[in-house]
Design an enzyme around this catalytic site. Structure first.
Site, short mmCIF file in Angstrom:
data_model
loop_
_atom_site.label_atom_id
_atom_site.label_comp_id
_atom_site.label_asym_id
_atom_site.label_seq_id
_atom_site.Cartn_x
_atom_site.Cartn_y
_atom_site.Cartn_z
N SER A 1 -9.94 -0.06 6.76
CA SER A 1 -9.32 -0.02 5.43
C SER A 1 -8.61 -1.29 4.98
O SER A 1 -8.22 -1.39 3.82
CB SER A 1 -8.34 1.14 5.34
OG SER A 1 -9.06 2.33 5.19
N SER B 1 -9.72 2.30 2.54
CA SER B 1 -8.81 3.00 1.66
C SER B 1 -7.86 2.09 0.90
O SER B 1 -7.30 2.48 -0.12
CB SER B 1 -7.99 4.00 2.47
OG SER B 1 -7.18 3.32 3.42
N LYS C 1 0.86 -1.20 0.00
CA LYS C 1 0.00 0.00 0.00
C LYS C 1 0.89 1.24 0.00
O LYS C 1 1.88 1.31 0.74
CB LYS C 1 -0.91 -0.03 1.22
CG LYS C 1 -1.98 1.06 1.23
CD LYS C 1 -2.93 0.89 2.42
CE LYS C 1 -3.97 1.99 2.49
NZ LYS C 1 -4.84 1.87 3.68
N1 GLN Z 1 -13.14 4.53 5.79
C1 GLN Z 1 -12.60 5.02 7.02
C2 GLN Z 1 -12.21 6.47 6.88
O1 GLN Z 1 -12.42 7.01 5.82
C3 GLN Z 1 -11.43 4.18 7.45
C4 GLN Z 1 -10.20 4.47 6.71
C5 GLN Z 1 -9.03 3.66 7.15
O2 GLN Z 1 -9.17 2.65 7.84
N2 GLN Z 1 -7.86 4.14 6.80
O3 GLN Z 1 -11.73 7.07 7.78
#
Ligand code: GLN
Length: 499
Positions: free
Chosen positions: A178, A154, A79
């Site tokens: 994410s 994400s 990532k």
């Molecule tokens: N979807 C969540 C957010 O937008 C979690 C994102 C993540 O785990 N990095 O904050």
């Protein structure tokens, strides 16, 4: 058979047996990326030369008779929020365009020490803020099950790379879901370890008290192998836990849950969940009962406030963490004509460098932390966090692990929720409590929803530093479902000619 359709452990076995070389394996994956990534867009950067050089080095060591770590020569997708020395690291943001970090994150250092071959960097929502990968400044990633749909976020790039057979292993990071939500909507496996189990050194910070890196793969055993490779105490991360890494691989191979108590969280499986999600979840529960588990229902009344509290804590921490992007130290610098003030250059750089969602969160967080509002917002959210932790403690007094669907729905269409932040935030309703309490969470596929034929994720939550329990339950459930289906879920994955 090409190695691209093999699991990481199968690839490792063929490498050890000498049936194939690491260079051949890397090349097959690079070819696959070249063939399908124009459609999927899982990668932001493919390090062809670097991957082949790492693979050649492994082949040389193996040929010299060296005993190599379990995953030596197995390819991985990283990532783009993790630093890798000399390799572009953008975090999906224009802000960091062109930045090549001068050092390896601890996760990358461990991957290299384990001989894992890093193929490249995967797409993500900008600075890991989002649930669809649509917030990437470099365009969305497409779900390999249906290219018109989102791959989650994400870490949508990492999950899509697995589901399109571009890599057998990937690294994700999980602040509110994410790793697990992308795993759920792509039919792959993703694990958020206990907070502090995997070092955050070199993981570009979004919300430091919630961020955690973890393993992603196409099956439970492979995630366990990767978990053991990247976990462990790191003095460079002040929140790293100084304790031995549990036996994840052994747990994944147990295939036994007799006598284990599995708690269904009442608040995470009721209204608002798609019919096909609920149906597959219930079947998975039946499979666990047949395997000898005892089911109990647990209640976590404060989970109802988790999402609201998360959207105060995460933006607050992000507003502070992202202050470092000031045009002076990293990435782009806009408007520096030698005449404009430093403040003006900083303002122009941040205006151009950050996307809409990142700006929204910086503004929300700055507001929540401002004097006069701090106690009402940030302070209250921290209190909710304690209540959530207490709910988990009470639930774990009745059950060894807790379970729920990972997400309320299957993958939605690209564009469907892009202009509705609240609808987007609701994706993480079942994953966020885990981050708030700092415990472990896994998502593994439990079938396809009949209404759209898309994968459904099953979430397993384990107490802090008992991550091996997720692997034990996950491995058992996976084996039970596999014997029912006759073949892995992803083998029926559609658009890309999977075998
Ligand atoms: N979807 C969540 C957010 O937008 C979690 C994102 C993540 O785990 N990095 O904050």
């Amino acid at each position: 058979m090409s190695s691209i359709f093999k699991s990481a452990s199968e690839i490792a076995n063929s490498l050890t047996a000498g049936d194939v070389t690491a260079v051949e394996v890397a090349q097959e994956h690079l070819d696959r990326i070249a063939a399908v990534d124009t459609d999927v867009h899982a990668f932001l950067h493919v390090d062809t030369a670097g991957a082949l050089a790492q693979a050649a080095a492994i082949d040389k060591r193996r040929a010299a008779g060296e005993k190599l770590p379990a995953l030596a020569g197995v390819p991985l997708a990283l990532k783009d929020v993790m630093t890798q020395e000399g390799i572009p690291t953008t975090c999906g943001s224009k802000m960091l365009e062109g930045w090549r970090p001068p050092y390896d994150s601890t996760v990358v250092a461990k991957l290299k020490a384990n001989g894992v071959v890093i193929l490249g960097k995967t797409n993500m929502d900008e600075f890991a803020m989002g649930s669809s990968t649509e917030n990437s400044a470099y365009g969305p990633t497409h779900n390999p099950w249906d290219l018109t749909r989102i791959p989650g976020g994400s870490g949508g790039g990492s999950a899509a790379a697995l589901a399109s057979f571009e890599a057998p292993l990937a690294i994700g990071t999980d602040t509110g879901g994410s790793i697990r939500q992308p795993a759920a909507v792509t039919g792959t496996v993703g694990v958020k370890p206990t907070y502090g189990a995997v070092s955050r050194y070199g993981l570009v910070a979004f919300s430091s008290s919630l961020d955690q890196a973890g393993p992603c793969a196409r099956n439970v055993l492979d995630t366990a192998l990767l978990h053991e490779a990247i976990a462990g105490y790191d003095p460079k991360d002040s929140t790293s836990i100084n304790a031995p890494v549990g036996k994840m691989v052994e747990a994944a191979k147990k295939l036994d849950v007799k006598g284990m108590k599995i708690g269904i969280v009442k608040e995470l499986s009721g209204d608002g969940y798609q019919a096909g999600v609920k149906a597959r979840f219930n079947e998975a529960i039946e499979a666990l009962v047949s395997a000898g588990a005892e089911i109990v229902e647990v209640s976590a009344p404060n989970f109802e406030y988790a999402l609201a509290a998360y959207y105060l804590i995460a933006p607050s921490e992000c507003s502070s963490n992202l202050a470092r992007f000031d045009s002076m130290r990293y990435g782009i610098r806009v408007g520096d004509d030698g005449v404009k003030s430093a403040e003006e250059v900083m303002r122009m750089t941040r205006e151009l460098g950050f996307g809409k969602e990142v700006k929204r969160r910086i503004i929300l967080g700055t507001y929540a932390l401002s004097s006069g509002y701090y106690d009402a917002y940030y302070g209250s959210a921290q209190k909710v966090r304690t209540l959530i932790k207490q709910d988990f403690d009470a639930a774990f007094a009745k059950a060894d692990v807790l379970v729920s669907p990972t997400c309320p729905t299957t993958a939605f269409k690209i564009g469907e929720k892009a202009n509705d932040p609240l609808a987007m935030y609701l994706n993480d309703i079942a994953t966020i409590p885990v981050n708030m309490a700092g415990i472990g969470g896994m998502s593994l596929p439990c079938g396809l929803a009949e209404e759209d034929g898309l994968p459904v994720g099953f979430q397993i939550m384990s107490p802090a530093m008992r991550d091996e329990l997720m692997y034990q339950v996950g491995g058992t459930l996976e084996a039970a479902l596999l014997s029912k289906w006759g073949k892995p879920l992803l083998s029926s994955a559609p658009a890309l000619g999977a075998k």
